[in-house]
Design a protein around this motif. Structure first.
Motif, PDB file in Angstrom:
ATOM      1  N   THR A  59      -1.347  18.169 -14.901  1.00  0.00           N
ATOM      2  CA  THR A  59      -0.860  19.144 -13.942  1.00  0.00           C
ATOM      3  C   THR A  59      -0.093  18.394 -12.870  1.00  0.00           C
ATOM      4  N   GLN A  77       4.025  22.131  -9.503  1.00  0.00           N
ATOM      5  CA  GLN A  77       3.867  23.320 -10.330  1.00  0.00           C
ATOM      6  C   GLN A  77       2.456  23.879 -10.254  1.00  0.00           C
ATOM      7  N   ASP A  96       0.346  24.089 -12.454  1.00  0.00           N
ATOM      8  CA  ASP A  96      -0.073  24.653 -13.733  1.00  0.00           C
ATOM      9  C   ASP A  96      -0.285  23.540 -14.749  1.00  0.00           C
TER      10      ASP A  96
END
Length: 86
Positions: free
Chosen positions: A56, A60, A62
């Motif tokens: 990750t 981001q 994510d």
């Protein structure tokens, strides 16, 4: 835990990089950076000639799955693809 196959061991020590070493001698084969802000959060997974690494990034936030060529360390693909620069 490292991934192992074809006399190679693949290590993700949590530094944002992936390392490949010869298993029998520990000689370096290749090193790839996932990114300066990456956090690796799974062990590497070797599937045939592809090394999969999940991470990750702070930007981001994510999950990102990166595939490397196990022999050369070349990045094959990233999912999801990087967002276009603005």
């Amino acid at each position: 835990a490292p991934a192992y196959g074809d006399d190679r061991v693949f290590i993700t020590p949590g530094s944002g990089s992936v390392y490949a070493r010869t298993a029998s001698t520990c000689a370096p084969l290749w090193e790839q950076s996932i990114g300066l802000t990456s956090r690796l959060y799974t062990d590497p997974l070797l599937v045939g000639d592809v090394l999969l690494v999940a991470s990750t990034t702070a930007r981001q936030g994510d999950a990102i799955l990166t595939a490397f060529d196990a022999a050369s360390g070349a990045r094959r693909w990233v999912f999801p693809p990087p967002a276009p620069e603005e």
